[in-house]
Motif scaffolding. Structure first.
Motif, short mmCIF file in Angstrom:
data_model
loop_
_atom_site.label_atom_id
_atom_site.label_comp_id
_atom_site.label_asym_id
_atom_site.label_seq_id
_atom_site.Cartn_x
_atom_site.Cartn_y
_atom_site.Cartn_z
N ASN A 105 0.82 -1.22 0.00
CA ASN A 105 0.00 0.00 0.00
C ASN A 105 0.85 1.26 0.00
OD1 ASN A 105 -2.62 -0.99 -0.24
ND2 ASN A 105 -2.87 -1.27 1.97
N GLN A 106 2.02 1.22 0.62
CA GLN A 106 2.87 2.40 0.70
C GLN A 106 3.83 2.55 -0.47
OE1 GLN A 106 4.77 1.92 4.52
NE2 GLN A 106 2.87 2.24 5.64
N VAL A 120 -4.32 -2.80 -1.30
CA VAL A 120 -4.49 -4.04 -0.54
C VAL A 120 -5.58 -3.80 0.49
CG1 VAL A 120 -3.41 -5.81 0.87
CG2 VAL A 120 -2.07 -4.66 -0.90
N LYS A 121 -6.68 -4.53 0.34
CA LYS A 121 -7.87 -4.31 1.15
C LYS A 121 -7.98 -5.25 2.34
CE LYS A 121 -10.73 -1.94 -0.83
NZ LYS A 121 -11.00 -0.51 -0.76
N ALA A 122 -7.27 -6.38 2.31
CA ALA A 122 -7.39 -7.38 3.38
C ALA A 122 -6.11 -8.19 3.46
CB ALA A 122 -8.58 -8.30 3.11
N THR A 159 -7.28 6.35 -7.27
CA THR A 159 -6.32 7.15 -6.52
C THR A 159 -6.93 7.68 -5.24
OG1 THR A 159 -5.19 7.77 -8.58
CG2 THR A 159 -4.76 9.14 -6.65
N ASN A 160 -8.16 8.15 -5.32
CA ASN A 160 -8.85 8.64 -4.12
C ASN A 160 -9.05 7.51 -3.11
OD1 ASN A 160 -9.01 11.24 -5.09
ND2 ASN A 160 -11.02 10.95 -6.02
N GLY A 208 -5.10 5.12 3.76
CA GLY A 208 -4.33 5.72 4.84
C GLY A 208 -3.14 4.93 5.33
N GLU A 209 -2.61 4.03 4.51
CA GLU A 209 -1.42 3.25 4.93
C GLU A 209 -0.21 3.69 4.13
OE1 GLU A 209 -3.04 -0.91 6.68
OE2 GLU A 209 -2.75 -0.87 4.55
#
Length: 198
Positions: free
Chosen positions: A66-67, A73-75, A190-191, A197-198
Motif C-alpha cells: 500500500n505504501q 491491498v484491502k485485506a 487514486t482517491n 491511509g497506509e
C-alpha cells in the motif's frame, strides 16, 4: 582485465541479492494493468506454523504494498496448512480482483538473526491466472538500528516474540514485493488509495 573485473563485480552483486527470480506475465500491459488493482494478501502456510509470524508477514506485506506500489491491498490473512485452492476463490469477494500469496520457506532463528525464504505469487480472481511471481531468500541480523522503530511497532502490535523476526522479515518481503509491477490507477482508484491511509 576489464572484463574480469566486470564479471567479478557482477558475481559479488549477485551474492548479495535477496531476490533470486521474478517474472511478470508478458501481456501484463494489455491484460491486467488496468483490471487487477485491489488485492487481498494471504500467507499460507504460516512461517514455522506460528500464527504470530503469519500475521507479521501479512501485515508487513499489506502495508508495504500500500505504501510502495500502486495496488490497493484491502485485506490480509495468515492461514495454517497448505491451501486446497491455490486460486483462493474464497478470498475473491466483491471488491477484490487479485490475491497476493506468500509462501514462507525455512524461517528460523539462527544466532542473532533469522534465515528465511519466500515464494510469492499474484493471481487474478477472474480465472486464477498468474500475473507475477518471485522467489527470495537470505539471512539478516535481528537487531538493526534502521528498523528499531519498525520492530517496536510490530512487537507492540503482535507481541514481543515477533520482535526478532521483524527486521529480517521486512528486508526479505520488501525486496520481493518491490519487484511487483504497478497497475494503472484512475482518479477514483487514486482517491480510494488515499483513503486507505497506509
Amino acid at each position: 582485465m576489464n572484463r574480469l573485473v566486470l564479471v567479478l563485480g557482477l558475481a559479488l552483486l549477485a551474492g548479495c541479492a535477496t531476490v533470486k527470480s521474478s517474472r511478470v506475465r508478458p501481456d501484463y500491459e494489455t491484460t491486467d494493468k488496468t483490471r487487477v488493482k485491489r488485492l487481498a494478501v494471504v500467507v499460507q502456510p504460516m512461517p514455522d506454523n506460528r500464527q504470530q509470524l503469519g500475521d507479521l508477514w501479512s501485515l508487513i506485506a499489506r502495508r508495504h504494498v500500500n505504501q510502495n506500489r500502486l495496488f490497493l491491498v484491502k485485506a490480509n490473512f495468515a492461514r495454517p496448512g497448505t491451501p486446497e485452492d491455490t486460486t483462493f476463490k474464497d478470498l475473491c469477494v466483491e471488491g477484490i480482483e487479485g490475491v497476493l500469496w506468500l509462501v514462507p520457506e525455512s524461517v528460523k532463528l539462527v544466532g542473532k538473526g533469522v534465515e528465511a525464504g519466500v515464494k510469492a505469487q499474484l493471481v487474478r480472481c477472474s480465472d486464477g491466472g498468474e500475473i507475477w511471481a518471485a522467489e527470495a531468500a537470505g539471512s539478516w541480523n535481528s537487531e538493526d538500528k534502521r528498523y528499531a522503530a519498525l520492530t517496536e511497532q510490530y512487537a507492540g502490535e503482535l507481541g514481543a516474540e515477533a520482535g526478532p523476526y521483524v527486521a529480517p522479515s521486512f528486508r526479505l518481503l520488501s525486496a520481493t514485493l518491490d519487484t511487483l509491477p504497478n497497475p494503472l490507477l484512475n482518479d477514483e482508484d487514486t482517491n480510494e488509495k488515499i483513503e486507505l491511509g497506509e
